[in-house]
Write a protein that holds these residues in place. Structure first.
Motif, mmCIF file in Angstrom:
data_model
loop_
_atom_site.group_PDB
_atom_site.id
_atom_site.type_symbol
_atom_site.label_atom_id
_atom_site.label_comp_id
_atom_site.label_asym_id
_atom_site.label_seq_id
_atom_site.Cartn_x
_atom_site.Cartn_y
_atom_site.Cartn_z
ATOM 1 N N ASP A 85 12.336 34.553 7.275
ATOM 2 C CA ASP A 85 13.155 33.555 6.575
ATOM 3 C C ASP A 85 12.302 32.683 5.657
ATOM 4 O OD1 ASP A 85 15.361 34.514 7.832
ATOM 5 O OD2 ASP A 85 15.488 32.927 9.342
ATOM 6 N N ASN A 86 11.148 32.273 6.171
ATOM 7 C CA ASN A 86 10.295 31.404 5.361
ATOM 8 C C ASN A 86 9.698 32.133 4.159
ATOM 9 O OD1 ASN A 86 10.920 29.326 7.040
ATOM 10 N ND2 ASN A 86 9.009 29.409 8.202
ATOM 11 N N VAL A 87 9.361 33.395 4.353
ATOM 12 C CA VAL A 87 8.842 34.180 3.228
ATOM 13 C C VAL A 87 9.942 34.309 2.165
ATOM 14 C CG1 VAL A 87 8.048 36.482 2.498
ATOM 15 C CG2 VAL A 87 7.122 35.459 4.582
ATOM 16 N N ALA A 88 11.139 34.664 2.617
ATOM 17 C CA ALA A 88 12.255 34.837 1.681
ATOM 18 C C ALA A 88 12.518 33.535 0.920
ATOM 19 C CB ALA A 88 13.498 35.289 2.427
ATOM 20 N N GLN A 89 12.427 32.430 1.643
ATOM 21 C CA GLN A 89 12.698 31.138 1.014
ATOM 22 C C GLN A 89 11.606 30.748 0.017
ATOM 23 O OE1 GLN A 89 13.096 27.883 3.728
ATOM 24 N NE2 GLN A 89 14.148 26.646 2.183
ATOM 25 N N THR A 90 10.356 31.002 0.387
ATOM 26 C CA THR A 90 9.243 30.685 -0.514
ATOM 27 C C THR A 90 9.421 31.389 -1.855
ATOM 28 O OG1 THR A 90 7.765 30.534 1.389
ATOM 29 C CG2 THR A 90 6.711 30.791 -0.759
ATOM 30 N N PHE A 91 9.844 32.644 -1.796
ATOM 31 C CA PHE A 91 9.914 33.430 -3.025
ATOM 32 C C PHE A 91 11.277 33.404 -3.702
ATOM 33 C CE2 PHE A 91 6.287 35.749 -0.898
ATOM 34 C CZ PHE A 91 5.327 35.180 -1.712
ATOM 35 N N SER A 92 12.211 32.661 -3.133
ATOM 36 C CA SER A 92 13.550 32.681 -3.698
ATOM 37 C C SER A 92 13.610 32.222 -5.168
ATOM 38 C CB SER A 92 14.487 31.903 -2.764
ATOM 39 O OG SER A 92 15.420 31.194 -3.476
ATOM 40 N N PRO A 93 12.913 31.125 -5.546
ATOM 41 C CA PRO A 93 12.945 30.765 -6.977
ATOM 42 C C PRO A 93 12.310 31.833 -7.860
ATOM 43 C CG PRO A 93 11.585 29.201 -5.714
ATOM 44 C CD PRO A 93 12.191 30.139 -4.733
ATOM 45 N N MET A 94 11.335 32.539 -7.309
ATOM 46 C CA MET A 94 10.650 33.570 -8.104
ATOM 47 C C MET A 94 11.556 34.773 -8.319
ATOM 48 S SD MET A 94 7.056 32.983 -6.281
ATOM 49 C CE MET A 94 6.498 31.277 -6.178
ATOM 50 N N ARG A 95 12.376 35.079 -7.303
ATOM 51 C CA ARG A 95 13.334 36.179 -7.475
ATOM 52 C C ARG A 95 14.315 35.855 -8.593
ATOM 53 N NH1 ARG A 95 13.197 36.404 -1.973
ATOM 54 N NH2 ARG A 95 15.048 35.128 -1.738
ATOM 55 N N GLU A 96 14.757 34.605 -8.622
ATOM 56 C CA GLU A 96 15.695 34.184 -9.678
ATOM 57 C C GLU A 96 15.063 34.322 -11.055
ATOM 58 O OE1 GLU A 96 18.891 33.629 -9.400
ATOM 59 O OE2 GLU A 96 18.410 34.279 -7.353
ATOM 60 N N ARG A 97 13.845 33.813 -11.146
ATOM 61 C CA ARG A 97 13.119 33.840 -12.421
ATOM 62 C C ARG A 97 12.898 35.290 -12.878
ATOM 63 N NH1 ARG A 97 11.968 32.647 -16.709
ATOM 64 N NH2 ARG A 97 9.954 32.207 -17.657
#
Ligand code: TRP
Length: 330
Positions: A272-284
């Motif tokens: 969950d924390n990994v997914a959350q850390t990279f969530s803005p990067m996935r959007e970008r």
């Protein structure tokens, strides 16, 4: 501002080992340094690769880097083969590099082991890497631990060329190791690497991240849920230290030692924390992928800015080595 240069192979997607071991460091450094970040496609062809996927992997790497926070306005972000001077200077450096130095490189020894016929390009790989950095007369080379030997070699190449042709022309660059040293693979292997299939990609969707982390190797002492573990022996704990808040890291350690949690519970929180850390990067990344024209322009601008510096260095190199200078009208 001190100048830094670093390179990354166009392996397609960035994984968390690339991110923690190198890219995160670059993103932080770009504010106080003049920064050159290069997607090293010429290096990638020294190992078996798929030509049909190569272009896409190069583009995906560019997307990953920008999504991770490399700002193409602050950094010169470009593709190595777009600046011809890299291979030209590498050729010249071949003429001052003893073969013995190259044969001693750990990475060469490792990689050549798996090949029936060892190619000259694999041996000369670090010569091209020296050209990458010295072309820009970079002061610092932020890299992972496994590249220290290559930076030492480029310092020797700079010394040899300078001794022969022009004192102090090339400064000796220094390795700069980030805080996250070696990131082990999810299978517990020494290195996280796409070719070993033990990675989590930064841009994976949360369910894919979970699929990978769910399979990760943990402390082998925890055979059943009731067996206490030693967090320091567990790679999942090591990753928590990069992705979870300090209080959660403490909680993870306690619950592992006390067997209050099973490894699956612990992995769930990490995923969950990994997914959350990279969530803005996935959007970008999605935005960048939607506009391939803009991405192409960004890389073209990067290459043009790189070429300006590279051409100036090459003019000096040719002059000091006594090459006939080409004049207009020839
Ligand atoms: N060899 C580096 C790696 O595998 C990539 C690389 C190529 C590089 N040229 C470089 C790194 C110049 C730093 C500087 O990671």
């Amino acid at each position: 501002m001190p100048r830094i240069f670093s390179g990354i192979q166009p392996s397609g997607e960035l994984h968390i080992g690339n991110y923690l071991g190198a890219v995160k460091n670059w993103v932080e450094l770009q504010h106080q340094h003049q920064c050159f970040i290069c997607i090293v496609d010429h290096h990638a062809i020294t190992q078996p690769y798929e030509p049909d996927a190569f272009e896409q992997r190069t583009l995906d790497m560019a997307v990953g880097l920008i999504a991770a926070g490399i700002d193409p306005d602050k950094c010169v972000l470009f593709v190595q083969s777009h600046v011809a001077a890299h291979t030209e200077l590498a050729w010249i450096f071949n003429a001052v590099t003893p073969i013995g130095y190259l044969e001693r490189m750990t990475q060469f020894k490792d990689k050549s082991q798996h090949q029936e016929s060892v190619l000259a390009g694999l041996l000369n790989y670090p010569v091209l890497q020296a050209a990458d950095v010295l072309l820009y007369k970079a002061d610092l080379v932020p890299i992972g631990e496994d590249q220290i030997q290559h930076v030492e070699l480029m310092r020797e190449i700079a010394r040899k060329w300078n001794a022969k042709y022009c004192r102090d022309f090339f400064p000796e660059p220094q390795a700069k190791i980030g805080t996250a040293k070696r990131i082990r693979g999810l299978d517990g292997q020494a290195k996280m690497s796409k070719s070993l299939g033990n990675t989590v990609a930064m841009l994976d969707e949360p369910d894919e991240i979970w699929e990978h982390i769910r399979m990760a190797q943990t402390d082998p002492a925890r055979v059943t849920r009731k067996d206490p573990g030693t967090p320091e022996k567990c790679n999942v704990y090591a990753l928590h230290q990069h992705f979870s808040a300090p209080s959660m890291v403490d909680e993870v350690a306690d619950k592992c030692r006390g067997a209050a949690w099973g490894c699956v519970d612990c992995k769930r929180v990490l995923a969950d924390n990994v997914a959350q850390t990279f969530s803005p990067m996935r959007e970008r990344a999605k935005q960048l992928q939607d506009d391939p024209k803009a991405l192409g322009d960004t890389l073209a601008t990067g290459a043009a800015r790189a070429r300006e510096v590279a051409d100036e260095t090459m003019a000096g190199v040719r002059e000091h080595m006594g090459y006939l200078i080409q004049h207009a009208g020839y």
